[in-house]
Design a protein around this motif. Structure first.
Motif, PDB file in Angstrom:
ATOM      1  N   VAL A  83       0.851  -1.193   0.000  1.00  0.00           N
ATOM      2  CA  VAL A  83       0.000   0.000   0.000  1.00  0.00           C
ATOM      3  C   VAL A  83       0.887   1.243   0.000  1.00  0.00           C
ATOM      4  O   VAL A  83       1.777   1.381   0.838  1.00  0.00           O
ATOM      5  N   LEU A  84       0.611   2.143  -0.943  1.00  0.00           N
ATOM      6  CA  LEU A  84       1.317   3.428  -0.974  1.00  0.00           C
ATOM      7  C   LEU A  84       0.914   4.258   0.234  1.00  0.00           C
ATOM      8  O   LEU A  84      -0.240   4.243   0.656  1.00  0.00           O
ATOM      9  N   ASN A  85       1.861   4.978   0.768  1.00  0.00           N
ATOM     10  CA  ASN A  85       1.651   5.762   1.972  1.00  0.00           C
ATOM     11  C   ASN A  85       1.175   7.171   1.599  1.00  0.00           C
ATOM     12  O   ASN A  85       1.962   8.008   1.181  1.00  0.00           O
ATOM     13  N   ALA A  86      -0.119   7.438   1.744  1.00  0.00           N
ATOM     14  CA  ALA A  86      -0.691   8.742   1.406  1.00  0.00           C
ATOM     15  C   ALA A  86      -0.220   9.836   2.350  1.00  0.00           C
ATOM     16  O   ALA A  86      -0.389  11.016   2.070  1.00  0.00           O
ATOM     17  N   LEU A 114      -7.260  11.332   1.152  1.00  0.00           N
ATOM     18  CA  LEU A 114      -6.914  10.333   0.146  1.00  0.00           C
ATOM     19  C   LEU A 114      -6.929   8.951   0.784  1.00  0.00           C
ATOM     20  O   LEU A 114      -6.392   8.753   1.871  1.00  0.00           O
ATOM     21  N   ASP A 115      -7.537   8.012   0.112  1.00  0.00           N
ATOM     22  CA  ASP A 115      -7.622   6.632   0.578  1.00  0.00           C
ATOM     23  C   ASP A 115      -6.614   5.801  -0.221  1.00  0.00           C
ATOM     24  O   ASP A 115      -6.711   5.733  -1.445  1.00  0.00           O
ATOM     25  N   PRO A 116      -5.638   5.172   0.449  1.00  0.00           N
ATOM     26  CA  PRO A 116      -4.615   4.412  -0.274  1.00  0.00           C
ATOM     27  C   PRO A 116      -5.175   3.328  -1.188  1.00  0.00           C
ATOM     28  O   PRO A 116      -4.578   3.020  -2.210  1.00  0.00           O
ATOM     29  N   ASP A 117      -6.316   2.757  -0.851  1.00  0.00           N
ATOM     30  CA  ASP A 117      -6.897   1.725  -1.721  1.00  0.00           C
ATOM     31  C   ASP A 117      -7.692   2.345  -2.873  1.00  0.00           C
ATOM     32  O   ASP A 117      -7.473   2.018  -4.027  1.00  0.00           O
ATOM     33  N   GLY A 118      -8.598   3.248  -2.571  1.00  0.00           N
ATOM     34  CA  GLY A 118      -9.461   3.822  -3.599  1.00  0.00           C
ATOM     35  C   GLY A 118      -8.835   4.912  -4.436  1.00  0.00           C
ATOM     36  O   GLY A 118      -9.296   5.195  -5.538  1.00  0.00           O
ATOM     37  N   ASP A 119      -7.795   5.547  -3.924  1.00  0.00           N
ATOM     38  CA  ASP A 119      -7.155   6.670  -4.626  1.00  0.00           C
ATOM     39  C   ASP A 119      -5.733   6.339  -5.072  1.00  0.00           C
ATOM     40  O   ASP A 119      -4.895   7.228  -5.211  1.00  0.00           O
ATOM     41  N   GLU A 120      -5.457   5.074  -5.314  1.00  0.00           N
ATOM     42  CA  GLU A 120      -4.094   4.672  -5.655  1.00  0.00           C
ATOM     43  C   GLU A 120      -3.556   5.415  -6.881  1.00  0.00           C
ATOM     44  O   GLU A 120      -2.431   5.911  -6.860  1.00  0.00           O
ATOM     45  N   VAL A 139      -6.170  18.371  -9.389  1.00  0.00           N
ATOM     46  CA  VAL A 139      -7.431  17.635  -9.309  1.00  0.00           C
ATOM     47  C   VAL A 139      -8.259  17.895 -10.561  1.00  0.00           C
ATOM     48  O   VAL A 139      -8.439  19.031 -10.980  1.00  0.00           O
ATOM     49  N   GLU A 140      -8.746  16.802 -11.141  1.00  0.00           N
ATOM     50  CA  GLU A 140      -9.726  16.856 -12.224  1.00  0.00           C
ATOM     51  C   GLU A 140     -10.858  15.929 -11.814  1.00  0.00           C
ATOM     52  O   GLU A 140     -10.662  14.720 -11.753  1.00  0.00           O
ATOM     53  N   GLY A 141     -11.997  16.492 -11.499  1.00  0.00           N
ATOM     54  CA  GLY A 141     -13.111  15.697 -10.993  1.00  0.00           C
ATOM     55  C   GLY A 141     -12.777  15.185  -9.602  1.00  0.00           C
ATOM     56  O   GLY A 141     -12.495  15.968  -8.705  1.00  0.00           O
ATOM     57  N   GLN A 142     -12.765  13.886  -9.426  1.00  0.00           N
ATOM     58  CA  GLN A 142     -12.413  13.273  -8.138  1.00  0.00           C
ATOM     59  C   GLN A 142     -11.071  12.554  -8.206  1.00  0.00           C
ATOM     60  O   GLN A 142     -10.791  11.677  -7.400  1.00  0.00           O
ATOM     61  N   LYS A 143     -10.231  12.947  -9.171  1.00  0.00           N
ATOM     62  CA  LYS A 143      -8.975  12.249  -9.411  1.00  0.00           C
ATOM     63  C   LYS A 143      -7.832  13.250  -9.569  1.00  0.00           C
ATOM     64  O   LYS A 143      -8.023  14.353 -10.070  1.00  0.00           O
TER      65      LYS A 143
END
Length: 150
Positions: free
Chosen positions: A44-47, A67-73, A87-91
């Motif tokens: 898991v990347l460390n946010a 930021l969620d390490p799983d959902g925002d990888e 940021v563009e939208g939710q990404k």
């Protein structure tokens, strides 16, 4: 996968590297830790990584969430590897980065010189850029050669 499941999966799937250890300072003295080969898909990347914490906080404010390490990888990968992440939208997206090209070229030429520092639950303490690069390469080139890390 929750942290306990990830912890158990890392124990079950890790492969020891004979005769290899890493000397790390631990509060009061150096300690030798064994080095294992582990699957990158369990890491898991460390946010909260200090290297890009300021940028991550700006993004979190704009997204109005952490930021969620799983959902925002993919967004965390963009923060770690791209130029001008925004940021563009939710990404989070960013532009081409020559430093990332150099990291990829070096990995392909020499592979891995130093192991990542990984907590028992799979969170990366040191080596986030290298892991982000491997995860991006997996997405673009497939897993061959990028699916295990020391």
């Amino acid at each position: 996968m929750n942290p306990d499941e990830r912890r158990q999966a890392l124990v079950d799937r890790r492969e020891p590297i004979e005769g290899r250890s890493e000397r790390i300072w631990t509060k009061t003295d150096f300690e030798d830790f064994p080095v294992y080969k582990v699957p990158t898909d369990l890491l898991v990347l460390n946010a909260s990584n200090r290297r890009f914490r300021a940028e991550a906080q700006e993004v979190e404010e704009e997204l109005a969430r952490r930021l969620d390490p799983d959902g925002d990888e993919e967004s965390i990968i963009a923060l770690l590897l791209d130029t001008d992440p925004h940021v563009e939208g939710q990404k989070v997206v960013g532009g081409h980065n020559k430093d990332t090209d150099a990291l990829i070229a070096d990995w392909k030429r020499r592979h891995q010189e130093r192991p990542l520092w990984i907590r028992p639950d799979g969170l990366v303490s040191n080596g986030n850029r290298r892991l982000a690069m491997l995860k991006r390469l997996q997405a673009t080139e497939g897993t061959t050669g990028y699916d295990w890390v020391d």
